[in-house]
Motif scaffolding. Structure first.
Motif, PDB file in Angstrom:
ATOM      1  N   THR A 294      -5.463  -3.295  -6.198  1.00 47.99           N
ATOM      2  CA  THR A 294      -5.270  -2.475  -5.006  1.00 47.99           C
ATOM      3  C   THR A 294      -3.883  -1.857  -5.135  1.00 47.99           C
ATOM      4  O   THR A 294      -3.074  -2.318  -5.945  1.00 47.99           O
ATOM      5  N   PRO A 295      -3.563  -0.830  -4.356  1.00 47.01           N
ATOM      6  CA  PRO A 295      -2.253  -0.189  -4.509  1.00 47.01           C
ATOM      7  C   PRO A 295      -1.082  -1.126  -4.255  1.00 47.01           C
ATOM      8  O   PRO A 295      -0.030  -0.983  -4.888  1.00 47.01           O
ATOM      9  N   GLY A 296      -1.243  -2.061  -3.337  1.00 47.00           N
ATOM     10  CA  GLY A 296      -0.149  -2.977  -3.034  1.00 47.00           C
ATOM     11  C   GLY A 296      -0.438  -4.398  -3.436  1.00 47.00           C
ATOM     12  O   GLY A 296       0.129  -5.349  -2.852  1.00 47.00           O
TER      13      GLY A 296
ATOM     14  N   ALA B  75       2.558  -6.668   1.878  1.00 43.51           N
ATOM     15  CA  ALA B  75       3.314  -5.562   1.279  1.00 43.51           C
ATOM     16  C   ALA B  75       3.045  -4.284   2.061  1.00 43.51           C
ATOM     17  O   ALA B  75       1.896  -3.977   2.401  1.00 43.51           O
ATOM     18  N   GLU B  76       4.095  -3.529   2.350  1.00 43.34           N
ATOM     19  CA  GLU B  76       3.940  -2.330   3.170  1.00 43.34           C
ATOM     20  C   GLU B  76       3.026  -1.305   2.515  1.00 43.34           C
ATOM     21  O   GLU B  76       2.257  -0.618   3.210  1.00 43.34           O
ATOM     22  N   VAL B  77       3.062  -1.197   1.179  1.00 45.53           N
ATOM     23  CA  VAL B  77       2.199  -0.233   0.508  1.00 45.53           C
ATOM     24  C   VAL B  77       0.735  -0.650   0.618  1.00 45.53           C
ATOM     25  O   VAL B  77      -0.164   0.196   0.723  1.00 45.53           O
ATOM     26  N   GLU B  78       0.463  -1.959   0.650  1.00 47.90           N
ATOM     27  CA  GLU B  78      -0.909  -2.441   0.794  1.00 47.90           C
ATOM     28  C   GLU B  78      -1.439  -2.145   2.196  1.00 47.90           C
ATOM     29  O   GLU B  78      -2.549  -1.618   2.356  1.00 47.90           O
TER      30      GLU B  78
ATOM     31  N   GLN C  21       6.320  -9.514  -5.373  1.00 43.53           N
ATOM     32  CA  GLN C  21       6.401  -8.394  -6.298  1.00 43.53           C
ATOM     33  C   GLN C  21       5.075  -7.644  -6.276  1.00 43.53           C
ATOM     34  O   GLN C  21       4.023  -8.230  -5.995  1.00 43.53           O
ATOM     35  N   ILE C  22       5.115  -6.359  -6.571  1.00 40.68           N
ATOM     36  CA  ILE C  22       3.907  -5.541  -6.599  1.00 40.68           C
ATOM     37  C   ILE C  22       3.402  -5.413  -8.030  1.00 40.68           C
ATOM     38  O   ILE C  22       4.163  -5.087  -8.944  1.00 40.68           O
TER      39      ILE C  22
ATOM     40  N   HIS D  86      -3.389  -9.342  -0.968  1.00 36.91           N
ATOM     41  CA  HIS D  86      -3.986  -8.023  -0.808  1.00 36.91           C
ATOM     42  C   HIS D  86      -5.142  -8.165   0.182  1.00 36.91           C
ATOM     43  O   HIS D  86      -5.560  -9.275   0.507  1.00 36.91           O
ATOM     44  N   ALA D  87      -5.637  -7.021   0.643  1.00 36.63           N
ATOM     45  CA  ALA D  87      -6.531  -7.032   1.800  1.00 36.63           C
ATOM     46  C   ALA D  87      -8.010  -6.942   1.442  1.00 36.63           C
ATOM     47  O   ALA D  87      -8.782  -6.275   2.138  1.00 36.63           O
TER      48      ALA D  87
END
Length: 320
Positions: A229-231, A169-172, A223-224, A144-145
């Motif tokens: 965080t969201p991602g 992860a694209e959502v992140e 896996q998320i 995560h970022a």
């Protein structure tokens, strides 16, 4: 839709001059400063991979980073574990995976960022001690970022790992790149968005965005586990004869979060969702008896999540 508040990102803590002034002192006084000599490393066999924990530094988290409906129970749990109450030392660890033909880095530590005080940025020395040059790293898996995971990705505003594919992860990536989301975030947290955007931008076409369930390297599935965080991503690593789950920031205190999975953490974007994800993950890990590694678990960060009455406990692993 994610709803941001000052509590998300620990915004109040980030803006506290008192916290900034006392972090280095507290770390040294409590005896938990990051080592000043040789890099802290730990190798272990993981089937086809060798996994190495590399300590980037130690964050002296304050009690105010953890919150819940029963503050007294939180204090009692910490006291029984022999940690706190003023400072809860949290290692910041990155992990290196090496096989016959791959050199994969999981997260990159804090780098030169001193948001949580000095003493970070030890990843580069750890890699050098292992004989790994930045150009040798072919893949970076970013869980995560947050700054303590991506801070070490840049050196002089350029990619510190010039040949690496950066997998996120694209959502992140979508969350941190969302200008509308950035606009509604507390002012103190704007810099987190800018840092994430700047880092991903610096890697440019080296960035690969993936969906949940993607195999991001041989035997490694992303896996998320959302909420922190969201991602927020966890990584299932199958080395052939042994499996391990890299749980990233699913817990920030191995003692507290296993005993009280519902406890929130100051940098959780959605504390309730983070607690829900944590409980589901712990249930699975305890059922499967799978080895785990975590970014902020007592260094070197390997162990198991076991059931204990109506909650859980962390048991450090003995590796051979």
């Amino acid at each position: 839709m994610t709803r941001l508040s000052r509590r998300a990102f620990g915004a109040a803590a980030l803006s506290s001059p008192l916290l900034a002034a006392t972090l280095p002192t507290l770390a040294k006084a409590d005896g938990h400063a990051a080592p000043s000599g040789a890099p802290a490393l730990y190798d272990a066999s993981l089937g086809n991979y060798t996994i190495t924990a590399i300590l980037d530094g130690v964050a002296p988290l304050g009690r105010n980073f953890f919150f819940g409906e029963d503050a007294a129970a939180i204090d009692m749990t910490l006291a029984e574990a022999g940690v706190g109450p003023d400072v809860l030392p949290a290692p910041v660890s990155a992990f290196l995976l090496r096989s016959a033909d791959r050199t994969i880095l999981i997260d990159a530590g804090m780098g030169d960022i001193q948001m949580l005080g000095p003493g970070f940025g030890r990843l580069s020395a750890g890699l050098a001690a292992l004989g790994v040059a930045p150009s040798d790293v072919d893949t970076i898996l970013l869980t995560h970022a947050h700054p303590d995971h991506l801070g070490g990705l840049l050196a002089d505003n350029a990619p510190a790992f010039p040949n690496a594919e950066l997998i996120v992860a694209e959502v992140e990536a979508g969350f941190w790149s969302d200008t509308a989301m950035m606009a509604q975030a507390p002012e103190e947290a704007q810099g987190l968005f800018q840092m994430a955007q700047g880092t991903l931008g610096a890697y440019g076409d080296q960035v690969t965005l993936v969906a949940a369930g993607a195999e991001v390297a041989p035997g490694i599935t992303l896996q998320i586990s959302p909420g922190h965080t969201p991602g927020h991503s966890i990584l299932r690593i199958d080395g052939g004869d042994r499996q391990l789950m890299m749980v990233a920031d699913s817990l920030h205190s191995a003692d507290l979060h296993t005993a009280m999975p519902e406890v929130g953490f100051g940098f959780d974007t959605d504390p309730a969702l983070a607690a829900q994800s944590r409980a589901a993950l712990f249930d699975m890990l305890a059922t499967d008896q799978m080895l785990v590694a975590g970014s902020h678990i007592h260094f070197p960060g390997f162990g198991r999540i076991l059931r204990a009455d109506d909650a859980y406990r962390f048991a450090p692993a003995t590796w051979t």
